[in-house]
Design a protein around this motif. Structure first.
Motif, PDB file in Angstrom:
ATOM      1  N   GLN A  78      -0.237  10.619   0.071  1.00 32.32           N
ATOM      2  CA  GLN A  78       0.679  11.374   0.340  1.00 32.32           C
ATOM      3  C   GLN A  78       2.093  10.143   0.722  1.00 32.32           C
ATOM      4  N   ALA A  79       2.118   9.996   1.940  1.00 33.59           N
ATOM      5  CA  ALA A  79       3.824   9.105   2.293  1.00 33.59           C
ATOM      6  C   ALA A  79       3.575   7.694   1.256  1.00 33.59           C
ATOM      7  N   GLY A  80       2.428   6.720   1.473  1.00 31.04           N
ATOM      8  CA  GLY A  80       2.918   5.826   0.427  1.00 31.04           C
ATOM      9  C   GLY A  80       3.113   6.061  -1.283  1.00 31.04           C
ATOM     10  N   GLY A  81       2.403   6.961  -1.701  1.00 31.23           N
ATOM     11  CA  GLY A  81       3.101   7.285  -2.865  1.00 31.23           C
ATOM     12  C   GLY A  81       4.549   7.423  -2.868  1.00 31.23           C
ATOM     13  N   ASN A  82       4.982   8.430  -1.947  1.00 27.81           N
ATOM     14  CA  ASN A  82       6.172   8.379  -1.796  1.00 27.81           C
ATOM     15  C   ASN A  82       7.469   6.995  -1.859  1.00 27.81           C
ATOM     16  N   VAL A  83       6.873   6.063  -0.964  1.00 25.44           N
ATOM     17  CA  VAL A  83       6.990   4.818  -0.500  1.00 25.44           C
ATOM     18  C   VAL A  83       7.060   3.571  -2.500  1.00 25.44           C
ATOM     19  N   LEU A  84       6.018   4.260  -2.744  1.00 24.32           N
ATOM     20  CA  LEU A  84       5.687   3.025  -3.929  1.00 24.32           C
ATOM     21  C   LEU A  84       6.315   3.682  -4.855  1.00 24.32           C
ATOM     22  N   LEU A  85       6.848   5.249  -5.540  1.00 25.59           N
ATOM     23  CA  LEU A  85       7.932   5.314  -6.165  1.00 25.59           C
ATOM     24  C   LEU A  85       9.424   4.618  -5.678  1.00 25.59           C
ATOM     25  N   GLY A  86       9.807   4.095  -4.859  1.00 25.35           N
ATOM     26  CA  GLY A  86      10.962   3.608  -4.239  1.00 25.35           C
ATOM     27  C   GLY A  86      11.176   2.286  -5.034  1.00 25.35           C
ATOM     28  N   VAL A  87       9.966   1.470  -4.793  1.00 24.78           N
ATOM     29  CA  VAL A  87      10.205  -0.199  -4.736  1.00 24.78           C
ATOM     30  C   VAL A  87      10.768  -0.640  -5.787  1.00 24.78           C
ATOM     31  N   PRO A  88      10.337  -0.023  -7.281  1.00 28.07           N
ATOM     32  CA  PRO A  88      11.232  -0.478  -8.350  1.00 28.07           C
ATOM     33  C   PRO A  88      12.289  -1.009  -8.153  1.00 28.07           C
ATOM     34  N   PHE A  89      13.083   0.403  -7.500  1.00 29.85           N
ATOM     35  CA  PHE A  89      14.558   0.255  -7.305  1.00 29.85           C
ATOM     36  C   PHE A  89      14.742  -0.947  -7.160  1.00 29.85           C
ATOM     37  N   GLY A  90      14.043  -1.270  -5.653  1.00 30.57           N
ATOM     38  CA  GLY A  90      14.346  -2.395  -5.068  1.00 30.57           C
ATOM     39  C   GLY A  90      14.177  -3.728  -5.345  1.00 30.57           C
ATOM     40  N   LEU A  91      13.032  -3.960  -7.169  1.00 25.85           N
ATOM     41  CA  LEU A  91      13.241  -4.865  -7.280  1.00 25.85           C
ATOM     42  C   LEU A  91      14.107  -4.748  -8.786  1.00 25.85           C
ATOM     43  N   LEU A  92      15.181  -3.952  -9.847  1.00 29.67           N
ATOM     44  CA  LEU A  92      15.522  -4.415 -10.862  1.00 29.67           C
ATOM     45  C   LEU A  92      17.159  -3.596 -10.570  1.00 29.67           C
ATOM     46  N   LEU A  93      17.477  -3.276  -9.533  1.00 30.52           N
ATOM     47  CA  LEU A  93      19.181  -2.795  -9.090  1.00 30.52           C
ATOM     48  C   LEU A  93      19.316  -4.251  -8.370  1.00 30.52           C
ATOM     49  N   GLY A 142      11.245  -2.803  -0.633  1.00 29.92           N
ATOM     50  CA  GLY A 142      11.070  -3.869  -2.706  1.00 29.92           C
ATOM     51  C   GLY A 142      12.109  -5.088  -2.741  1.00 29.92           C
ATOM     52  N   TYR A 143      13.156  -4.834  -1.893  1.00 28.95           N
ATOM     53  CA  TYR A 143      14.251  -6.067  -2.506  1.00 28.95           C
ATOM     54  C   TYR A 143      14.439  -6.979  -1.384  1.00 28.95           C
ATOM     55  N   PHE A 144      13.572  -6.352  -0.007  1.00 20.56           N
ATOM     56  CA  PHE A 144      13.163  -7.374   1.332  1.00 20.56           C
ATOM     57  C   PHE A 144      12.061  -8.567   0.828  1.00 20.56           C
ATOM     58  N   VAL A 145      11.168  -7.482   0.391  1.00 17.97           N
ATOM     59  CA  VAL A 145       9.659  -8.831  -0.027  1.00 17.97           C
ATOM     60  C   VAL A 145      10.081  -9.585  -1.395  1.00 17.97           C
ATOM     61  N   LEU A 146      10.638  -8.908  -2.415  1.00 25.48           N
ATOM     62  CA  LEU A 146      11.139  -9.464  -3.604  1.00 25.48           C
ATOM     63  C   LEU A 146      12.139  -9.753  -4.256  1.00 25.48           C
ATOM     64  N   GLY A 147      12.902  -8.432  -4.355  1.00 27.34           N
ATOM     65  CA  GLY A 147      14.147  -8.147  -5.204  1.00 27.34           C
ATOM     66  C   GLY A 147      15.584  -9.472  -4.820  1.00 27.34           C
ATOM     67  N   ARG A 148      14.648  -9.733  -3.439  1.00 25.39           N
ATOM     68  CA  ARG A 148      15.894 -10.423  -2.864  1.00 25.39           C
ATOM     69  C   ARG A 148      15.709 -11.915  -3.391  1.00 25.39           C
ATOM     70  N   ARG A 149      15.021 -12.149  -3.588  1.00 23.43           N
ATOM     71  CA  ARG A 149      14.790 -13.761  -3.815  1.00 23.43           C
ATOM     72  C   ARG A 149      14.956 -13.736  -5.265  1.00 23.43           C
ATOM     73  N   ILE A 150      14.096 -12.363  -5.698  1.00 21.81           N
ATOM     74  CA  ILE A 150      14.136 -13.298  -7.550  1.00 21.81           C
ATOM     75  C   ILE A 150      15.520 -13.418  -7.663  1.00 21.81           C
ATOM     76  N   SER A 151      16.460 -12.173  -7.562  1.00 19.44           N
ATOM     77  CA  SER A 151      17.491 -12.315  -7.459  1.00 19.44           C
ATOM     78  C   SER A 151      18.267 -13.103  -7.743  1.00 19.44           C
ATOM     79  N   HIS A 152      18.291 -13.694  -5.981  1.00 17.31           N
ATOM     80  CA  HIS A 152      19.351 -14.895  -5.901  1.00 17.31           C
ATOM     81  C   HIS A 152      19.099 -16.162  -7.021  1.00 17.31           C
ATOM     82  N   ARG A 153      17.922 -16.626  -6.719  1.00 17.95           N
ATOM     83  CA  ARG A 153      17.389 -17.619  -7.869  1.00 17.95           C
ATOM     84  C   ARG A 153      17.539 -17.395  -9.208  1.00 17.95           C
TER      85      ARG A 153
END
Length: 232
Positions: free
Chosen positions: A62-77, A129-140
């Motif tokens: 239940q909790a992990g599903g809600n966390v995963l739903l927000g990860v794409p925002f940290g990758l795409l925004l 999602g932003y700290f793990v991957l989104g920040r790196r790929i957007s910076h590059r």
């Protein structure tokens, strides 16, 4: 510019696709849960319920599903928001989007209710999602996009310089103007010197004439009485 446009378009399409998937998952009616779910406006209430009433796997789901739903925002925004305060903008947009989804759930969808803890978990997922991957790929991406732009600016041809400017010499019209100004200045100086010498000569002549007239006047003047008596 073409690569940058393609990347931005891909990020936008991915965000739209994720939004559709999110709407399908969260806005699907659940009549079986209508008598169970209740709205929650107190942060942490649902999380305590997961820990007390749910099994470990059910709570993680239940909790992990809600966390995963927000990860794409940290990758795409991060690709779509300005670079200044990117992390804060990303988190705020994710929080607003998930709050709107929860409000729609509680107001329109049968068997679902608004839960502030879901918004918190979704926003946490966007931040991860932003700290793990989104920040790196957007910076590059932005670094790669700025390098060609700077190289294009360096490759711009410099304005052509005339031979006179390249050699550091004055143009002909400037030389003529300077020569004319120098000639005028020399003529003015010469005239001033000539005038000064003429004035000095006239003054000398005037002084000599005055001295001669004074001498002649003294010669014509009568001799003193003593000289006359001596002669007698």
């Amino acid at each position: 510019m073409l690569v940058r446009g393609l990347v931005l378009a891909a990020a936008l399409v991915g965000l739209v696709a994720f939004s559709v998937l999110l709407a399908k998952v969260t806005l699907t009616p659940s009549p079986a849960s209508e008598d169970i779910v209740t709205s929650n406006l107190q942060p942490g209430r649902s999380l305590r319920q997961y820990a007390e009433d749910y099994t470990f796997l059910a709570a993680c789901k239940q909790a992990g599903g809600n966390v995963l739903l927000g990860v794409p925002f940290g990758l795409l925004l991060p690709f779509l928001v300005p670079r200044r305060l990117r992390m804060i903008r990303t988190v705020l947009l994710a929080a607003v989007a998930m709050a709107v989804v929860e409000l729609i759930q509680g107001a329109l969808v049968q068997g679902r209710a608004f839960d502030i803890d879901d918004v918190i978990l979704n926003t946490t997922g966007a931040l991860l999602g932003y700290f793990v991957l989104g920040r790196r790929i957007s910076h590059r991406y932005y670094t790669y996009a700025e390098v060609p732009r700077s190289s294009e600016q360096r490759d711009e041809p410099e304005p052509k310089r005339t031979p006179e400017k390249a050699a550091g010499t004055k143009p002909a019209w400037r030389k003529a103007a300077d020569a004319k100004a120098g000639g005028t200045k020399a003529a003015d100086t010469k005239a001033a010197d000539t005038k000064a010498r003429g004035t000095k000569t006239e003054s000398t002549k005037t002084a000599g004439a005055k001295a001669a007239r004074a001498k002649a006047t003294d010669a014509k003047a009568p001799r003193p009485l003593l000289d006359r008596l001596r002669r007698r």
